[in-house]
Write a protein that holds these residues in place. Sequence first.
Motif, PDB file in Angstrom:
ATOM      1  N   GLU A  67      19.101  67.841  43.060  1.00  0.00           N
ATOM      2  CA  GLU A  67      19.404  68.845  42.055  1.00  0.00           C
ATOM      3  C   GLU A  67      20.814  69.326  42.362  1.00  0.00           C
ATOM      4  O   GLU A  67      21.080  69.828  43.460  1.00  0.00           O
ATOM      5  CB  GLU A  67      18.405  69.997  42.165  1.00  0.00           C
ATOM      6  CG  GLU A  67      18.612  71.084  41.152  1.00  0.00           C
ATOM      7  CD  GLU A  67      17.596  72.205  41.322  1.00  0.00           C
ATOM      8  OE1 GLU A  67      18.006  73.374  41.178  1.00  0.00           O
ATOM      9  OE2 GLU A  67      16.425  71.908  41.617  1.00  0.00           O
ATOM     10  N   VAL A  68      21.725  69.152  41.440  1.00  0.00           N
ATOM     11  CA  VAL A  68      23.124  69.534  41.660  1.00  0.00           C
ATOM     12  C   VAL A  68      23.271  71.039  41.510  1.00  0.00           C
ATOM     13  O   VAL A  68      22.784  71.629  40.537  1.00  0.00           O
ATOM     14  CB  VAL A  68      24.056  68.797  40.671  1.00  0.00           C
ATOM     15  CG1 VAL A  68      25.495  69.273  40.826  1.00  0.00           C
ATOM     16  CG2 VAL A  68      23.962  67.296  40.874  1.00  0.00           C
ATOM     17  N   GLU A  69      23.911  71.666  42.503  1.00  0.00           N
ATOM     18  CA  GLU A  69      24.178  73.091  42.476  1.00  0.00           C
ATOM     19  C   GLU A  69      25.689  73.282  42.533  1.00  0.00           C
ATOM     20  O   GLU A  69      26.327  72.968  43.539  1.00  0.00           O
ATOM     21  CB  GLU A  69      23.534  73.773  43.687  1.00  0.00           C
ATOM     22  CG  GLU A  69      23.798  75.249  43.767  1.00  0.00           C
ATOM     23  CD  GLU A  69      23.246  75.877  45.046  1.00  0.00           C
ATOM     24  OE1 GLU A  69      23.723  76.955  45.414  1.00  0.00           O
ATOM     25  OE2 GLU A  69      22.354  75.272  45.673  1.00  0.00           O
ATOM     26  N   VAL A  70      26.273  73.768  41.471  1.00  0.00           N
ATOM     27  CA  VAL A  70      27.716  74.017  41.418  1.00  0.00           C
ATOM     28  C   VAL A  70      28.006  75.304  42.184  1.00  0.00           C
ATOM     29  O   VAL A  70      27.317  76.306  42.018  1.00  0.00           O
ATOM     30  CB  VAL A  70      28.208  74.117  39.958  1.00  0.00           C
ATOM     31  CG1 VAL A  70      29.701  74.425  39.914  1.00  0.00           C
ATOM     32  CG2 VAL A  70      27.907  72.820  39.209  1.00  0.00           C
ATOM     33  N   THR A  71      29.029  75.256  43.056  1.00  0.00           N
ATOM     34  CA  THR A  71      29.389  76.404  43.880  1.00  0.00           C
ATOM     35  C   THR A  71      30.904  76.478  43.994  1.00  0.00           C
ATOM     36  O   THR A  71      31.614  75.575  43.549  1.00  0.00           O
ATOM     37  CB  THR A  71      28.732  76.286  45.278  1.00  0.00           C
ATOM     38  OG1 THR A  71      29.032  77.460  46.034  1.00  0.00           O
ATOM     39  CG2 THR A  71      29.205  75.060  46.011  1.00  0.00           C
ATOM     40  N   THR A  72      31.408  77.529  44.604  1.00  0.00           N
ATOM     41  CA  THR A  72      32.850  77.670  44.811  1.00  0.00           C
ATOM     42  C   THR A  72      33.244  77.439  46.262  1.00  0.00           C
ATOM     43  O   THR A  72      34.425  77.425  46.590  1.00  0.00           O
ATOM     44  CB  THR A  72      33.342  79.067  44.375  1.00  0.00           C
ATOM     45  OG1 THR A  72      32.621  80.053  45.119  1.00  0.00           O
ATOM     46  CG2 THR A  72      33.138  79.260  42.877  1.00  0.00           C
ATOM     47  N   GLU A  73      32.242  77.299  47.170  1.00  0.00           N
ATOM     48  CA  GLU A  73      32.566  77.040  48.569  1.00  0.00           C
ATOM     49  C   GLU A  73      31.449  76.242  49.229  1.00  0.00           C
ATOM     50  O   GLU A  73      30.309  76.244  48.783  1.00  0.00           O
ATOM     51  CB  GLU A  73      32.813  78.334  49.340  1.00  0.00           C
ATOM     52  CG  GLU A  73      31.649  79.304  49.325  1.00  0.00           C
ATOM     53  CD  GLU A  73      31.991  80.624  49.996  1.00  0.00           C
ATOM     54  OE1 GLU A  73      31.419  80.878  51.075  1.00  0.00           O
ATOM     55  OE2 GLU A  73      32.829  81.365  49.457  1.00  0.00           O
ATOM     56  N   LEU A  74      31.812  75.530  50.297  1.00  0.00           N
ATOM     57  CA  LEU A  74      30.870  74.734  51.074  1.00  0.00           C
ATOM     58  C   LEU A  74      30.823  75.259  52.499  1.00  0.00           C
ATOM     59  O   LEU A  74      31.790  75.856  52.982  1.00  0.00           O
ATOM     60  CB  LEU A  74      31.310  73.262  51.078  1.00  0.00           C
ATOM     61  CG  LEU A  74      31.456  72.599  49.703  1.00  0.00           C
ATOM     62  CD1 LEU A  74      32.036  71.199  49.861  1.00  0.00           C
ATOM     63  CD2 LEU A  74      30.132  72.560  48.976  1.00  0.00           C
ATOM     64  N   GLN A  75      29.723  75.002  53.203  1.00  0.00           N
ATOM     65  CA  GLN A  75      29.613  75.421  54.599  1.00  0.00           C
ATOM     66  C   GLN A  75      30.651  74.678  55.437  1.00  0.00           C
ATOM     67  O   GLN A  75      30.911  73.499  55.224  1.00  0.00           O
ATOM     68  CB  GLN A  75      28.223  75.113  55.145  1.00  0.00           C
ATOM     69  CG  GLN A  75      27.139  75.977  54.566  1.00  0.00           C
ATOM     70  CD  GLN A  75      25.781  75.676  55.182  1.00  0.00           C
ATOM     71  OE1 GLN A  75      25.615  74.715  55.925  1.00  0.00           O
ATOM     72  NE2 GLN A  75      24.819  76.513  54.874  1.00  0.00           N
ATOM     73  N   ASP A  76      31.223  75.384  56.431  1.00  0.00           N
ATOM     74  CA  ASP A  76      32.181  74.773  57.347  1.00  0.00           C
ATOM     75  C   ASP A  76      31.464  73.848  58.323  1.00  0.00           C
ATOM     76  O   ASP A  76      30.292  74.072  58.667  1.00  0.00           O
ATOM     77  CB  ASP A  76      32.919  75.849  58.156  1.00  0.00           C
ATOM     78  CG  ASP A  76      33.931  76.621  57.318  1.00  0.00           C
ATOM     79  OD1 ASP A  76      34.430  76.054  56.324  1.00  0.00           O
ATOM     80  OD2 ASP A  76      34.206  77.789  57.653  1.00  0.00           O
TER      81      ASP A  76
END
Length: 144
Positions: free
Chosen positions: A120-129
């Motif tokens: 399931e694609v979840e659009v976000t503005t940041e990813l975990q480092d």
Amino acid sequence: MKLRIISESGNVPAYATEGASGMDLKAYLQEPMVLQPMERRLVPTGIYVEIPQGYEGQVRARSGLAIKKGIGLVNGIGTIDSDYRGELKVPLINWGSEPFEIQNGDRIAQLVIAKYERVEVEVTTELQDTVRGEGGFGHTGIKG
């Protein structure tokens, strides 16, 4: 798991050894086909498959043909989706320097059946480092 097939060629994909993960696919030709150096061709197999949902077929090059003759797949690994019902055709390329003749019944590729997960694609503005971060191609070097 069972893999349902129709074989117009009379050839049935088969594992060559007990530990093989890929089944050999054979060419289905009315006459020999010659692949010239750097030429790409679709090679028919006369095989149609019914892959269960949640699985895919992966068409892979045969390592012996690759190293000895320079024969590979145009797209690296081909994907056969579970809802595809057409004939399996193998997109071969001759990376070698000599013409390569394919005869009816020659083993030209391997078929691996693999389970996959749909996401399931979840659009976000940041990813975990992560420690790696944006380190891309070759970022760890050649020497260990």
